[in-house]
Motif scaffolding. Structure first.
Motif, short mmCIF file in Angstrom:
data_model
loop_
_atom_site.label_atom_id
_atom_site.label_comp_id
_atom_site.label_asym_id
_atom_site.label_seq_id
_atom_site.Cartn_x
_atom_site.Cartn_y
_atom_site.Cartn_z
N THR A 1 0.83 -1.22 0.00
CA THR A 1 0.00 0.00 0.00
C THR A 1 0.85 1.26 0.00
OG1 THR A 1 -0.14 0.11 2.43
CG2 THR A 1 -1.79 -1.22 1.27
N HIS A 2 2.14 1.13 0.36
CA HIS A 2 3.04 2.29 0.40
C HIS A 2 4.06 2.27 -0.74
CE1 HIS A 2 1.45 3.30 4.34
NE2 HIS A 2 1.74 2.10 4.79
N ALA A 3 3.89 1.35 -1.69
CA ALA A 3 4.87 1.22 -2.78
C ALA A 3 4.95 2.50 -3.60
CB ALA A 3 4.49 0.04 -3.68
N GLN A 4 6.16 2.78 -4.11
CA GLN A 4 6.39 4.03 -4.83
C GLN A 4 6.07 3.92 -6.32
OE1 GLN A 4 10.44 5.10 -3.87
NE2 GLN A 4 9.90 5.74 -1.80
N ASN A 5 5.85 2.73 -6.82
CA ASN A 5 5.48 2.57 -8.22
C ASN A 5 4.70 1.27 -8.39
OD1 ASN A 5 7.48 0.36 -8.83
ND2 ASN A 5 8.92 2.02 -8.35
#
Length: 384
Positions: free
Chosen positions: A357-361
């Motif tokens: 849910t916090h992934a940057q891409n």
């Protein structure tokens, strides 16, 4: 002369115009127009002195632009006496151009865009495509950046660390659109290496080369990510690794350690291992200790915790991780990996889901989601 060789000439040409009295904004426009003319005419009539040709052509275009600008007519007499044609810029001029584009009053995104335009020679369209923004938006961003640095003194000392940070940002954008920014960052850093004897510049170049050598193995044909432990090391480009190691060794021999040299040393240890099992994690932790000493970065401490988990066991890694702020980027992913290594599959699956849910891409999110799904499948099948 190919496009990359042509762009290599840009810093010296732009610097020559600025030293002749041209303002940065108009000089940069004139150089871009000279490049367009070079692309159109050189295939049929290549010049004996490409750089001299570009300087002369750009200077003529600069004079035309100044003469057509009513607000600058009072400067025409001073500029009408053309200096002798030919190369006049030095290596130091190129370095000052980097400093100018990394002006402290610019935002990081503006500094990157201006560097790619003024030093890298990319078109506004190419830069806009690389950053997935409309060309008009990028044109405005670059114009604002040029106005910001337009009045800056060209001979004022700059901050090399800021320049390196801008190049680091360019490299991390990777491949987007029809511009390979990772390759562009390597090309520009090679230029900067020739313009300064600071070992940190060489350290950054070594870091880029060592990371880029593993690029092909990082993704599958469908675009999904491949973790370092699962990569096909036969796909790693050994010539780039050899060059990166050689550049790093020469920099380290000067005994002026900096953060980019330390990062490159860690990358070199990964590249040196023929298999995952051969990775020298103890030495990697030692280099992370040096990096912590140099930067005191929480992200570095997080990466060190993962390395400790490899060197001394997952419980030791979790203990190191517990000392850090859990809101750090990629903290849940690091915790998930270490819990998985310790055998706590349920906790690992939950943390991988949280990390997604916090992934940057999108690629990173899909990778973490898949990791969570695999572990849940193991739990449901009783394979744990």
């Amino acid at each position: 002369m190919d496009e990359a060789q042509l762009r290599d000439l840009i810093p010296g040409v732009l610097a020559a115009l600025v030293h002749r009295g041209a303002d940065f904004i108009t000089a940069e426009d004139a150089v871009q127009e000279a490049l367009v003319k070079a692309v159109e005419t050189w295939p049929n009539t290549p010049p004996d002195d490409p750089k001299g040709w570009l300087i002369t052509t750009a200077w003529h275009r600069f004079l035309d632009l100044v003469r057509s600008d009513t607000a600058r007519r009072n400067r025409e007499d001073r500029l009408s006496a053309e200096p002798p044609p030919g190369p006049s810029s030095s290596t130091d001029d190129t370095l000052q151009l980097y400093f100018l584009c990394a002006h402290p009053s610019l935002t990081p995104s503006s500094a990157v865009a201006l560097t790619l335009r003024a030093v890298g020679g990319l078109t506004t369209r190419q830069i806009a495509q690389a950053y997935f923004v409309p060309e008009a938006t990028m044109a405005q961003r670059i114009s604002r950046a040029k106005r910001t640095v337009g009045a800056a003194r060209f001979d004022r000392p700059g901050d090399l660390h800021t320049v390196l940070r801008v190049l680091y940002l360019v490299f991390n954008e990777g491949y987007t659109g029809d511009v390979d920014l990772a390759v562009e960052a390597i090309r520009l850093t090679r230029q900067l290496t020739a313009a300064t004897d600071d070992p940190e510049v060489s350290g950054l170049l070594a870091l880029f080369l060592l990371h880029h050598a593993r690029r092909t193995a990082r993704t599958r044909p469908d675009g999904s990510l491949v973790s370092l432990s699962e990569q096909d090391r036969g796909l790693w480009e050994r010539d780039l690794i050899a060059e990166g190691v050689a550049v790093l060794q020469a920099a380290l021999a000067r005994d002026r350690l900096g953060e980019y040299q330390a990062q490159a040393a860690i990358a070199a240890l990964h590249a040196d291992a023929q298999t995952v099992e051969e990775t020298d994690w103890v030495q990697i932790v030692e280099w992370y200790d040096e990096l912590v000493r140099l930067t005191d970065s929480p992200i570095v401490r997080l990466n060190r915790a993962v390395a400790v988990g490899e060197a001394d066991g997952p419980q030791a890694g979790l203990a190191a991780l517990a000392q850090l702020d859990p809101t750090l980027p990629r903290y849940p992913a690091a915790a998930a990996y270490l819990h998985e290594r310790s055998g706590d599959i349920a906790t690992a699956a939950r943390l991988y889901t949280e990390a997604a849910t916090h992934a940057q891409n999108l690629a990173e999110r899909n990778h973490l989601t898949l990791q969570a799904a695999v572990l849940r499948q193991r739990l449901s099948s009783g394979a744990c």
